[in-house]
Write a protein that holds these residues in place. Structure first.
Motif, short mmCIF file in Angstrom:
data_model
loop_
_atom_site.label_atom_id
_atom_site.label_comp_id
_atom_site.label_asym_id
_atom_site.label_seq_id
_atom_site.Cartn_x
_atom_site.Cartn_y
_atom_site.Cartn_z
N PRO A 248 0.82 -1.21 0.00
CA PRO A 248 0.00 0.00 0.00
C PRO A 248 0.86 1.27 0.00
N GLN A 249 0.33 2.29 -0.64
CA GLN A 249 1.09 3.54 -0.74
C GLN A 249 0.28 4.71 -0.20
N GLU A 250 0.99 5.82 -0.02
CA GLU A 250 0.28 7.05 0.36
C GLU A 250 -0.21 7.70 -0.92
N ARG A 251 -1.50 7.65 -1.15
CA ARG A 251 -2.06 8.23 -2.37
C ARG A 251 -3.05 9.31 -1.95
N VAL A 252 -3.14 10.36 -2.77
CA VAL A 252 -4.14 11.39 -2.42
C VAL A 252 -5.53 10.78 -2.59
N TRP A 253 -6.50 11.28 -1.83
CA TRP A 253 -7.81 10.62 -1.81
C TRP A 253 -8.50 10.60 -3.16
N THR A 254 -8.19 11.58 -4.01
CA THR A 254 -8.85 11.62 -5.32
C THR A 254 -8.42 10.44 -6.20
N GLU A 255 -7.23 9.89 -5.95
CA GLU A 255 -6.78 8.75 -6.77
C GLU A 255 -7.65 7.53 -6.52
N GLY A 256 -8.00 7.30 -5.25
CA GLY A 256 -8.89 6.19 -4.92
C GLY A 256 -10.24 6.37 -5.60
N ALA A 257 -10.73 7.61 -5.56
CA ALA A 257 -12.03 7.90 -6.20
C ALA A 257 -11.92 7.66 -7.71
N ARG A 258 -10.79 8.05 -8.28
CA ARG A 258 -10.58 7.86 -9.73
C ARG A 258 -10.62 6.36 -10.07
N ASP A 259 -9.98 5.53 -9.25
CA ASP A 259 -10.00 4.07 -9.50
C ASP A 259 -11.42 3.52 -9.42
N LEU A 260 -12.19 4.05 -8.49
CA LEU A 260 -13.58 3.59 -8.35
C LEU A 260 -14.37 3.96 -9.61
N MET A 261 -14.09 5.14 -10.11
CA MET A 261 -14.79 5.63 -11.32
C MET A 261 -14.42 4.79 -12.54
N ASN A 262 -13.13 4.39 -12.60
CA ASN A 262 -12.63 3.67 -13.79
C ASN A 262 -12.73 2.16 -13.68
N ASP A 263 -13.51 1.65 -12.78
CA ASP A 263 -13.71 0.20 -12.60
C ASP A 263 -12.44 -0.52 -12.16
N ALA A 264 -11.46 0.20 -11.61
CA ALA A 264 -10.24 -0.45 -11.13
C ALA A 264 -10.38 -0.85 -9.66
N THR A 265 -11.38 -0.31 -8.99
CA THR A 265 -11.64 -0.60 -7.57
C THR A 265 -13.14 -0.75 -7.38
N GLY A 266 -13.51 -1.70 -6.50
CA GLY A 266 -14.93 -1.95 -6.30
C GLY A 266 -15.58 -1.07 -5.24
N MET A 267 -14.79 -0.74 -4.17
CA MET A 267 -15.40 -0.01 -3.04
C MET A 267 -14.40 1.01 -2.46
N MET A 268 -14.95 1.95 -1.74
CA MET A 268 -14.09 2.96 -1.09
C MET A 268 -14.78 3.42 0.19
N ILE A 269 -14.03 3.45 1.29
CA ILE A 269 -14.58 4.02 2.53
C ILE A 269 -13.99 5.42 2.67
N MET A 270 -14.84 6.41 2.60
CA MET A 270 -14.33 7.80 2.63
C MET A 270 -15.49 8.73 2.96
N GLY A 271 -15.18 9.89 3.48
CA GLY A 271 -16.20 10.91 3.69
C GLY A 271 -16.89 11.18 2.35
N ASP A 272 -18.14 11.68 2.41
CA ASP A 272 -18.89 11.81 1.16
C ASP A 272 -18.41 12.97 0.28
N TRP A 273 -17.28 13.61 0.62
CA TRP A 273 -16.69 14.53 -0.34
C TRP A 273 -16.23 13.73 -1.57
N ALA A 274 -15.97 12.41 -1.38
CA ALA A 274 -15.59 11.57 -2.54
C ALA A 274 -16.78 11.43 -3.50
N LYS A 275 -17.98 11.43 -2.96
CA LYS A 275 -19.18 11.39 -3.82
C LYS A 275 -19.23 12.67 -4.67
#
Ligand code: BGC
Length: 424
Positions: A248-275
């Motif tokens: 695991p790496q230190e990634r900015v939170w928007t990168e996780g959201a980007r993966d979720l958007m691009n079908d590279a990740t199935g789920m994300m636990i984050m404040g709803d600013w990610a929504k």
């Protein structure tokens, strides 16, 4: 922190007097205000622009002083140094306990007159008004309520698996396994300390339940940190991190959201600013992604409330600062801003049917008197900057040192999270 804030205060008050004459002149001409904040991602930027537009209609010009950095770590430091230099912004995104630190030394303009005129007492949720009230004064204008215990999921991937979003950890584990079989990372992960703390407090609320969470985080009973429920939350935290796949790496939170958007990740636990971020990129909460409460936290609302404080400034913009508070808390700005930001209005008199599904669920849970509302530790709602940072560091150490035992971290947390010195 307190000592250096006091030094800032003495310096600034002297400075303010010295500049009195200059300020009186400036006040007549200027309606432009300097706003320090940390909203720099796509949705955050748009939400700030939305506020700026609303203020422009009221004749106030927003001069932007954004400091990048998720969770506001850098912004808080810049604010402190600007105050020390005698150049405080007129308005700052100050939230939770950082607010009261600055109010203690009279650097925050009380907004009692606006609050009374605009009937904040009846318009706002009591929890919100309480958060911005300190020693009898209203000291900030609340903008929106974020929900931290949010599990975002990719609708396309879940449809492909023929699965509903998880409501329990058992269902979560099945979903994670199936996503792995599809070659997809089950859960977005970042080792950034504030993001670790954000996931941890959600797990803690779910494992401990609202009463013990209050004991741990609000009343800060050191002994409670040795409770087996805390250990369970720590064990689950480690488990979730293993789903990140490679190291695991230190990634900015928007990168996780980007993966979720691009079908590279199935789920994300984050404040709803990610929504908000996903929506700013064109994703839809009915078509592309959905949100459910993190397992174990059904009917609970782990909140972080964004607020703007008006700082006592050598430029003396008091009338304009009061106008800002009035506009941003007003119904029109509340709906327009929160729709973009991902949070929900701080007002109880809005029509929830105008909100998207995730927001409606958040607003209705927050509004329901029988829901448990829990203040976020990771986002300064319950403890000061130093405690918050120390907790995040302790959790980071626990996760990145495979030999570290949960009990050792519990002991460390018990030492960090001392009983509050001053109760409200
Ligand atoms: C703030 C949010 C912000 C998030 C990520 C939180 O502490 O409350 O407004 O979007 O950090 O930067």
């Amino acid at each position: 922190m307190k000592a250096s804030i006091h030094a800032c205060g003495r310096f600034l008050l002297g400075f303010t007097l010295a500049l009195g004459a200059v300020a009186a002149h400036a006040q007549a001409a200027a309606t432009s205000v300097d706003v320090l904040h940390w909203w720099t991602s796509s949705s955050e930027r748009r939400a700030a622009d939305q506020l700026a537009n609303q203020l422009a209609l009221a004749g106030v010009q927003w001069k932007d002083a954004a400091i990048p950095g998720g969770g506001g770590m850098a912004a808080v430091k810049v604010l402190k140094s600007r105050v020390l230099m005698g150049d405080p912004p007129d308005v700052a995104q100050l939230i939770g306990t950082t607010l009261t630190d600055w109010a203690d030394i009279k650097l925050v303009l009380p907004l009692n007159a606006v609050a009374q005129r605009q009937r904040w007492q009846s318009a706002l949720f009591p929890t919100v008004l309480d958060l911005v009230t300190y020693k009898g004064d209203v000291i900030a204008a609340p903008l929106g309520i974020h929900r931290i215990n949010t599990l975002l999921y990719n609708r396309r991937l879940f449809a492909r698996l023929g699965m509903a979003p998880p409501r329990s950890w058992a269902q979560f584990e099945v979903a994670a396994q199936k996503l792995q079989q599809l070659g997809v990372r089950p859960l977005a992960w970042s080792d950034e300390p504030w993001q670790i703390a954000t996931v941890f407090e959600t797990l803690l609320l779910g494992e401990a339940g609202p009463a013990l969470y209050q004991d741990l985080v609000v009343r800060r009973h050191a002994a409670a940190w040795m409770d087996p429920h805390v250990e369970r939350a720590l064990v689950r935290l480690r488990l979730l991190r293993t789903l990140a796949g490679e190291v695991p790496q230190e990634r900015v939170w928007t990168e996780g959201a980007r993966d979720l958007m691009n079908d590279a990740t199935g789920m994300m636990i984050m404040g709803d600013w990610a929504k908000g971020e996903l929506m700013a990129w064109g994703a839809s909460p009915t078509r592309d992604f959905g949100c459910v409460e993190v397992p174990g936290t059904g009917g609970m609302h782990l909140y972080s409330i964004d607020t703007l404080a008006m700082l006592v400034s050598p430029r003396q913009h008091e009338a304009v600062q009061e106008k800002i508070a009035e506009v941003v808390v007003g119904p029109a700005a509340q709906l327009a801003y929160n729709r973009i930001k991902g949070s929900v209005p701080v007002r109880r008199d809005i029509d929830p049917s105008s909100l998207d599904g995730c927001a409606r669920q958040s607003w209705e849970t927050f509004a329901n008197p029988s829901s448990a509302r829990a203040p976020s530790l990771a986002h300064r709602m319950a403890a000061d900057e130093n405690i918050k940072d120390a907790v995040a560091q302790a959790l980071w150490r626990y996760l990145t040192d495979a030999k570290s035992e949960p009990q050792e971290t519990q002991r460390r947390l018990a030492t960090i999270i001392r009983t509050p010195v001053m109760e409200r």
